[in-house]
Design an enzyme around this catalytic site. Structure first.
Site, PDB file in Angstrom:
ATOM      1  CG  HIS A  26      -0.265   0.319   2.512  1.00  0.00           C
ATOM      2  ND1 HIS A  26      -0.147   1.609   3.000  1.00  0.00           N
ATOM      3  CD2 HIS A  26       0.334  -0.485   3.422  1.00  0.00           C
ATOM      4  CE1 HIS A  26       0.491   1.571   4.155  1.00  0.00           C
ATOM      5  NE2 HIS A  26       0.801   0.322   4.429  1.00  0.00           N
ATOM      6  CB  CYS A  27       1.095   4.278  -1.798  1.00  0.00           C
ATOM      7  SG  CYS A  27      -0.465   4.523  -2.670  1.00  0.00           S
ATOM      8  CB  ALA A  28      -0.162   8.193   0.980  1.00  0.00           C
TER       9      ALA A  28
END
Length: 461
Positions: A26-28
């Site tokens: 996942h990212c932000a």
């Protein structure tokens, strides 16, 4: 509303079950899923899950938008189910053949900068607060004048505002080593070497108060305070050099010999080859950025404000982090931030109009939080969950972003930092610019809302 655990189960089921999952990271704002068989993924089912603000396929990954904070909890819930996850560096290796070379390069650049951005945000806030409390109008409220501020206090504020940029190469080299599978602490020390006080300070040299050290009569050697590219490529090559020696140095000598060889080779390469060349490249990029921002008649704001969110869709917008760092390092202010703020606020205004006009509970429940997310600086939920799905709202947001970006340029708005926009970005304008900053945001939201409400959204019956 379903719990995070229930949502995690629904996500895994909709993407074809655990056996179809190749890797998850996942990212932000997005859950990034790589699957074995795309045909088994039910994208419509994914988009119907609670808290999901949109889903799309890009560069070999299904990207499911949950928004800041929420994505971390969903990712944790998926891990608790025992589903195999992976680090972003491992996912990068798995996806290395996906997308164009340029897209892969920018994704990697983004992976390096994501861990660094929070401290740069904090630095920008410190700059904004210093600007606020040193304003003559504010000091008068306490019976003070600018001459009343002590030198020691100003020195203290410099510690808060200058440290991250002085040691930026150390942060970049640390993160780059981590992304490319090296030992982060070796990268940290290599980056610190690039800003050693034994070297002529880059800023002092730029002011003409010091001269570079010349080796072999023609190689200029300076410190690289505030630079990015020399540290980035030093970290990239250094991590590969470390892997080379780890495979060949005997285990009994690895602890001592490998760090010694990596640091020795890389500091020589960085100071005598990478640094001088890439410092020139940085200057060229900066000059090009300034040329764009200085286009007459507000054209820079119109162009950037219109196209910025299109670039966000491609996922290569992380390159702007480098440009903003360059602006802050060289100018001590950031004229790029208010323009992209206008484009972000506009997409929020368009999503808000969809929510107000729609009669569908599901769309309202999606549009309102997505608009709020945009007003907090994150547009992916609004773009992919609402505006781009219906087409015209996205275009209306682009038009409004261009107009408001034009206004931001005409009134000469300048941020004190980077990486935060719209409502949080207010903290970067706590000076005489605050009213104009609010005005630009209201113009972006108002025009996008009006265009979308009257011309950009017609609900299907």
């Amino acid at each position: 509303m379903a719990s995070n655990e229930e949502i995690a189960k629904q996500v895994i089921e909709a993407i074809g079950g655990e056996e179809n999952v190749q890797s998850i990271a996942h990212c932000a704002t997005r859950l990034r899923v790589m699957v074995h068989d795309r045909e088994q993924v039910n994208v419509d089912a994914v988009e119907e899950i609670d808290k999901v603000k949109g889903a799309f396929y890009n560069s070999g990954q299904y990207q499911i938008i949950f928004g800041t904070g929420t994505v971390n909890r969903i990712y944790e819930a998926i891990n608790n189910l025992g589903v195999t996850s992976t680090s972003k560096s491992e996912m990068k290796e798995e996806a290395k053949k996906q997308g164009t070379t340029f897209q892969r390069a920018i994704r990697t650049f983004g992976d390096v900068f994501v861990p660094i951005i929070p401290v740069l945000v904090a630095t920008g806030l410190f700059m904004g607060l210093r600007g606020l409390i040193t304003q003559e109008q504010i000091l008068v409220l306490f019976g003070l004048t600018p001459d009343s501020i002590s030198e020691n206090f100003l020195l203290f504020t410099e510690v808060l505002t200058d440290t991250a940029f002085v040691f930026l190469p150390a942060l970049v080299a640390w993160s780059t080593f981590k992304v490319f599978g090296g030992t982060p602490v070796i990268g940290l020390v290599l980056g610190l070497m690039l800003v050693s006080p034994s070297l002529p300070n880059a800023w002092v040299v730029a002011e003409g108060a010091a001269e570079p050290l010349y080796f072999l009569g023609f190689i200029p050697v300076i410190g690289y305070q505030g630079s990015v590219l020399p540290a980035f490529f030093a970290g990239l090559i250094g991590a590969k050099v470390e892997k080379f020696f780890r495979k060949r140095v005997p285990e009994s000598l690895d602890l001592i010999l490998t760090p010694f060889l990596v640091l020795l080779i890389m500091i020589i390469l960085s100071l005598f080859a990478l640094g001088p060349i890439l410092h020139l490249v940085e200057n060229w990029i900066f000059d090009g950025t300034i040329a764009l921002l200085e286009l007459p008649l507000g054209l820079s704001g119109l162009i950037i404000g219109f196209f910025h969110q299109i670039i966000v869709i491609t996922g290569v917008h992380h390159i702007f982090n480098f440009l903003e760092i360059q602006l802050l390092e060289n100018l001590n202010y950031n004229p790029f931030n208010p323009i992209i703020t206008a484009s972000i606020a506009a997409q929020g205004g368009a999503a808000l109009a969809v929510g107000v006009k729609s009669k569908q509970k599901k769309m309202k429940a999606l549009a309102y939080p997505s608009a709020l997310s945009a007003f907090l600086g994150i547009t992916e939920p609004a773009i992919f969950g609402v505006n781009l799905r219906h087409g015209k709202p996205f275009i209306m947001g682009l038009v409004a972003g261009g107009i408001a970006g034009f206004l931001a340029t005409i009134v000469n708005l300048k941020a004190t930092g980077m990486a935060i926009t719209v409502i949080p970005g207010t903290l970067l304008y706590l000076n005489e610019q605050l009213f104009l900053y609010i005005l630009v945001n209201l113009v972006a939201i108002g025009i996008a809302f009006g265009l979308t409400y009257f011309f950009g959204y017609k609900e299907d019956k």
